[in-house]
Design an enzyme around this catalytic site. Structure first.
Site, PDB file in Angstrom:
ATOM      1  N   GLY A   1       0.911  -0.939  -0.200  1.00 59.28           N
ATOM      2  CA  GLY A   1      -0.198  -0.365  -0.385  1.00 59.28           C
ATOM      3  C   GLY A   1       1.049   1.339  -0.286  1.00 59.28           C
ATOM      4  O   GLY A   1       2.581   1.329  -0.520  1.00 59.28           O
ATOM      5  N   ASN A   2       0.174   2.605   0.375  1.00 62.52           N
ATOM      6  CA  ASN A   2       0.765   3.557   0.113  1.00 62.52           C
ATOM      7  C   ASN A   2       0.316   4.288   1.204  1.00 62.52           C
ATOM      8  O   ASN A   2      -0.605   3.691   1.725  1.00 62.52           O
ATOM      9  CB  ASN A   2       1.153   4.379  -1.097  1.00 62.52           C
ATOM     10  N   TYR A   3       1.103   5.655   1.689  1.00 61.81           N
ATOM     11  CA  TYR A   3       0.448   6.070   3.076  1.00 61.81           C
ATOM     12  C   TYR A   3      -0.498   7.762   2.448  1.00 61.81           C
ATOM     13  O   TYR A   3      -0.701   8.439   2.981  1.00 61.81           O
ATOM     14  CB  TYR A   3       2.118   7.366   3.141  1.00 61.81           C
TER      15      TYR A   3
END
Ligand code: CTP
Length: 222
Positions: free
Chosen positions: A32-34
């Site tokens: 995923g990412n932030y």
């Protein structure tokens, strides 16, 4: 005397994408990412306040929205976001693609939890479809398509390339080099590049105020 609400987008169907995508590896893990989704949710809320009928395609985030003009469609992966956006796009007047879509996904999903074995583990990734670019190819004359660009070097040049290569009407550039801007923050610092070459630089603002600047640019394009 109370002022009348600004309903500039009344009758317009607006699609907004927000948040990250999660690309599953096994039942308990993902890539995923932030992205917090705050920018996309602020955009969705503002357009809804301005009378638009908004569909918000949201990746997994910790925020909620409750607005009579906003329909939320929750998705998890880039492929799910791609399928939802491409299905809805023909009936949309304005699409604003603020999601941080994963460029790659694991080639294989393991139905069982991947067990710890060797000292190193290689995961093979394959490219996800580019949603903005696909909508750019499908876009009709009277549709407006706004992309985002997240850059940390050659920001303006890279954003201009994205504007042209994805056939967008404008690109909202976020740079990762500005303190207080981008992922997780409540503030953002953007530059908007229109397809006619006009460039608008804005100072650091709350994401709510940034959404107003984006809406003002969209009004110029209508
Ligand atoms: N985007 C998309 N589909 C993807 C990747 C990105 O629709 N698979 C959209 C984003 O929502 C954003 C724009 O494309 O509106 C630019 O995203 P960004 O991550 O900055 O650029 P990429 O095209 O992924 O290029 P790179 O990561 O190489 O900078």
């Amino acid at each position: 005397m109370s002022t009348l609400p600004n309903l500039s987008f009344f009758g317009k169907k607006v699609l907004v994408t927000a948040g990250p995508t999660y690309e599953k590896l096994d039942p308990v893990r993902f890539i995923g990412n932030y992205s917090s989704g705050k920018m996309g949710y602020a955009i969705a809320e503002l357009f809804a306040d301005m009378g638009a009928e908004v569909t918000l395609i949201s990746g997994p985030v910790n925020i909620t929205i409750s607005h009579p003009n906003v329909k939320v469609v929750k998705i998890e992966s880039a492929l799910e976001m791609f399928n939802t956006c491409t299905q809805l796009f023909s009936a949309i007047d304005i699409a604003i693609m603020s999601a941080a879509v994963a460029d790659y996904r694991p080639e294989h999903y393991s139905e069982t939890k991947i067990k710890k074995q060797e000292e190193s583990l290689t995961i093979h990734l394959v490219k996800n479809p580019d949603i903005l670019k696909t909508l750019g190819l499908q876009k009709r004359e009277n549709q407006i398509l706004i992309g985002f660009a997240l850059e940390n070097h050659n920001e303006l040049e890279n954003a201009k390339v994205k504007l042209i290569s994805k056939n967008a009407d404008a690109i909202v550039l976020n740079t990762l080099n500005d303190a207080g801007a981008g992922f997780q923050h409540d503030t953002n610092q953007i530059t908007i590049i229109l397809k006619n070459g006009a460039i608008f630089e804005f100072p650091l603002k709350t994401k709510k105020e940034v959404a107003k600047d984006i809406a003002a640019c969209v009004l110029k394009l209508l």
